[in-house]
Scaffold this active site. Structure first.
Site, PDB file in Angstrom:
ATOM      1  N   SER A 158       4.164 155.415  -8.797  1.00  0.00           N
ATOM      2  CA  SER A 158       3.182 155.053  -9.828  1.00  0.00           C
ATOM      3  C   SER A 158       3.284 155.910 -11.097  1.00  0.00           C
ATOM      4  O   SER A 158       2.611 155.613 -12.084  1.00  0.00           O
ATOM      5  CB  SER A 158       1.759 155.146  -9.262  1.00  0.00           C
ATOM      6  OG  SER A 158       1.450 156.461  -8.897  1.00  0.00           O
ATOM      7  N   LYS A 194      -8.141 156.503  -9.620  1.00  0.00           N
ATOM      8  CA  LYS A 194      -7.404 156.978 -10.795  1.00  0.00           C
ATOM      9  C   LYS A 194      -8.239 156.834 -12.066  1.00  0.00           C
ATOM     10  O   LYS A 194      -8.250 157.726 -12.929  1.00  0.00           O
ATOM     11  CB  LYS A 194      -6.084 156.205 -10.927  1.00  0.00           C
ATOM     12  CG  LYS A 194      -5.072 156.571  -9.837  1.00  0.00           C
ATOM     13  CD  LYS A 194      -3.830 155.703  -9.908  1.00  0.00           C
ATOM     14  CE  LYS A 194      -2.832 156.110  -8.828  1.00  0.00           C
ATOM     15  NZ  LYS A 194      -1.631 155.263  -8.832  1.00  0.00           N
TER      16      LYS A 194
END
Length: 779
Positions: A679, A722
């Site tokens: 990611s 996140k």
């Protein structure tokens, strides 16, 4: 008596089940018509009759082949007529004789016989020796059997004729008809004496064995009779004293418990079987302790005890809301379960798995579920368990064996439908003692757990009504087959607003109470709580927040001990005095735009975090150096990102000199912490593009997404965590893959209002958004 051809013709009496030897006197009962006719004929002539034994005693009308051909000539001494037309006669054997032929079969059997006279037999040394042996053995036999009188022995010993001696002794022995017939047929005196000696030796051997068996049986009987007598005496004494035998009392108590326990049929049968074994054992035998413990466990389990569910959905909802702030999904799932329970009475308990970072309330939510359903609650921690027997128990053959943790938990719960919390299911390990996760497959499968088998119990136990809730920090550490049996409910980290609510409504009142303080001693302002959240903690949950509040309460408690009237109003300014300098800087975003530094977003078991990626260019040959304890996947992402940036050199304004003659060093700070996953791909590509093009990266932008060689941006996981991490760090803009748009629904509305989300499909869009136009060429 008639004489024909030198042989005698005389009436014959066939005998059933009896044999008459010469020189013996015996009573015979006669009932058959032919036999009575033969006796009457004999009495008319000379009172002598021939006696021969039938081969089969059941034959009523014997023929020539049904009768032994050697018998005894006897004299009828006495006749006594009996009621019913029968006779009883007294006969004395005279000598052996052999049937030559049957002369007549009606009205009685008449035979021609050949007589054998033994009076002229000479006694040689062999015969003498055999006679002595026979007499000695007969005396021994009489002593051992005790069925023959001593007077008989004296009369037998006085006989001097060998044939007579053999016949008299044979008549006193209890032998089968075929053995007696063999003696009768032994016309040779040596053969007859030897055969008798052999029979007596065999009989004495049998008698000796009988004697030993009788002695043993008598001893056992005496012992058991003695024990029985003593026990009966003890019972009588205890009865008089008002006492009772402990073992009998215990057996009776256990029997009573089994009757009252309302066990299923298979369990009840097993209990009675074990009780029967215990009853037969002496109390101090080690096995008795094992059986007793087994019965205690069997009777202490809740086989049929069940609590009634509280099916009031509104009340359950109120309890969940009161005890937990947020956690919308888990609460909805519990209310749905209650609704179905209200409609369908018979329903298997669900297997829920609460996954989320530490401190977000997974374990305490389990307690609240039990409270809302009005069920008993039991919790076991699976962290560090590495032995299969911890789940399924040890077999009873092991010393100190006991059931596994599942049945121990059921005993502790005291009902067959508790809320059973299996904490830290992702922290189990395996070794040579087996895999506990595999043992849990049966427990956590609604199709199998109605017959859960524990090694100790050895009979199935029904777990189908148990509501299992498991907790984990990470799905990746749970074995796939186990994960497949559970319904995953993810609990994300809390926003700052959530934490403020939780602290003001739950944590502060709880800590004030636990530290013995009162509301008149301490109060917190919202500003103080926000300062603790921002500058003294960095976490997804609220565990550290609670510790910091507890630290403040301790300091106030000390002052209250010195002055009862002390009062402290905790403000943001006072926090620094109590907790010391700030541990974290609120918002870790870069203060200004920088070349070669991009802000990424990472997901950890502790929740979300921001990740800085730094790139530096050095004169060299175009090599790539990676540092910061990166995993293989992250290294490959960096290679892919570099390939993409070099392929787009012309569009990005990167000179050939920079592309081919500069080494690239990529570093991710906090180098001691392992990092992996794809990611960070677009973050690495942005940092590389910035460093090589000389364009700075905007400091208020954070990003996450996987990159391909062609620059496509692929979706990632952990969006909520996140985004919350970016929000905590004071970042305004977050770049996400377009396919993650659906995940934004999970982000709290108050966070979404304050942030801008840019959804991208290609790396070009990322660079357009992140790279500032202020250019500064490298080198």
């Amino acid at each position: 008596m008639q004489q024909q051809n030198g042989y005698r013709v005389m009436p014959m009496l066939p005998l059933r089940g009896v044999l008459v030897f010469p020189y013996t006197v015996i009573h015979l009962d006669v009932g058959r018509k032919k036999s009575i006719n033969a006796i009457e004929e004999a009495m008319l002539i000379d009172k002598e009759i021939f006696l021969a034994t039938q081969k089969d005693a059941q034959t009523d009308d014997p023929g020539e082949d049904d009768i032994y051909h050697i018998g005894t000539v006897a004299e009828i001494r006495q006749i006594l007529k009996m009621p019913g037309g029968t006779m009883r006669i007294l006969v004395e054997g005279i000598c052996r004789a052999k049937i030559r032929q049957f002369t007549s079969m009606d009205p009685y059997i008449k035979v021609e016989i050949e007589q054998f006279n033994e009076s002229d037999i000479e006694k040689d040394n062999r015969v003498e020796a055999l006679m002595r042996t026979l007499i000695s053995q007969f005396e021994q036999y009489v002593r051992m059997s005790k069925k023959i009188s001593p007077e008989t022995v004296i009369s037998v010993v006085a006989i001097e004729e060998p044939g007579r001696l053999a016949d008299v002794i044979a008549s006193h022995l209890t032998l089968k008809i075929n053995e007696k017939q063999r003696i009768l047929e032994a016309l040779d005196i040596n053969e007859r004496l030897e055969y008798l000696c052999e029979i007596l030796a065999k009989e004495m051997e049998v008698l000796e064995l009988e004697r030993k068996i009788n002695i043993r049986v008598r001893k056992q009987m005496e012992k058991s009779q003695k024990e029985y007598y003593l026990r009966e005496q003890m019972k009588a004494i205890q009865k008089e004293l008002g006492e009772r035998d402990e073992k009998i009392t215990e057996i009776e108590e256990l029997k009573e418990k089994i009757e009252k326990a309302n066990l299923p049929k298979h369990a009840e049968e097993k209990a009675y079987k074990e009780l029967e074994r215990l009853e037969k054992m002496p109390p101090m035998v080690a096995e008795a302790v094992v059986v007793r413990n087994y019965l205690d466990w069997l009777l202490s389990l809740p086989w049929s005890v069940e609590t009634r569910d509280r099916l009031d959905i509104k009340m359950a909802e109120e309890i969940l809301e009161r005890e937990h702030y947020g956690l919308k999904k888990p609460k909805e799932r519990i209310i749905e379960y209650l609704a179905i329970r209200k409609l369908a009475k018979k329903m298997k308990g669900p297997i829920l798995c609460l996954v989320g970072p530490p401190g977000v309330g997974k374990t305490s939510l389990g307690k609240s579920v039990a409270h809302a359903l009005n069920r008993n609650f039991v919790r076991i921690s699976l962290g560090g368990i590495r032995d299969e027997a911890e789940i399924r128990g040890h077999r009873r053959t092991y010393v100190g064996s006991m059931p596994g943790r599942i049945l121990q938990g059921m005993k502790q719960a005291g009902s067959k439908n508790p809320v059973f919390l299996l904490d830290e299911i992702d922290k189990m390990t395996m070794d040579f003692r087996g895999d506990p996760a595999s043992a849990l497959l049966e427990v956590l499968d609604p199709e199998q757990n109605n017959t859960f088998s524990d090694h100790y119990l050895e009979i199935p136990f029904d777990l189908s009504k148990v509501m299992f809730i498991t907790t984990a920090n990470s799905i990746h550490n749970i074995p796939r087959p186990l994960l497949d049996r559970m319904e995953i409910i993810e609990l994300g980290g809390y926003t700052e607003e959530d934490k403020v609510h939780i602290a003001m409504d739950y944590l502060i009142p709880k800590q004030i109470k636990e530290h013995g303080l009162k509301d008149i001693n301490i109060s917190f302002t919202e500003g103080a709580v926000r300062k603790i959240i921002r500058e003294y903690t960095r976490e997804a949950g609220v565990r550290n927040l609670e510790r910091q509040i507890a630290a403040v309460c301790r300091k106030v408690a000390r002052q209250v001990v010195e002055d009862k009237n002390y009062y402290a109003n905790i403000t943001s300014n006072r926090i620094i005095k109590m907790l010391g300098p700030e541990k974290y800087r609120y918002g870790t975003a870069e203060k200004e735009n920088q070349i070669g530094v991009a802000t990424g977003l990472a997901w950890t078991e502790m929740g979300g975090d921001i990740l800085a990626v730094e790139v530096a260019l050095l004169k060299g040959k175009g090599n790539l150096t990676l540092t910061g304890k990166l995993g293989d996947v992250m290294k490959e992402s960096a290679q892919a990102a570099l390939t993409y940036v070099r392929s787009r050199a012309e569009q990005l304004g990167i000179s050939d000199e920079v592309r081919d003659t500069y080494d690239v060093h990529l570093h991710v700070p906090e180098g001691a912490i392992p990092k992996d996953g794809p990611s960070a791909g677009i973050t690495i590509a942005t940092a590389l593009a910035s460093a090589m093009s000389g364009k700075p990266v905007r400091n208020d932008v954070a990003m996450t997404g996987e990159i391909t060689l062609r620059g496509r941006v692929l979706p990632i996981g952990g969006v909520k965590e996140k985004v919350l991490a970016a929000h905590r760090a004071g970042i305004n803009t977050v770049i996400l893959p377009v396919e993650n748009k659906k995940d934004l629904d999970e982000v709290p509305a108050n966070v979404k209002k304050r942030m801008r989300f840019v959804l991208v499909e290609h790396m070009d869009e990322v660079l357009n958004e992140t790279l500032s136009q202020d250019e500064k060429r490298p080198g």
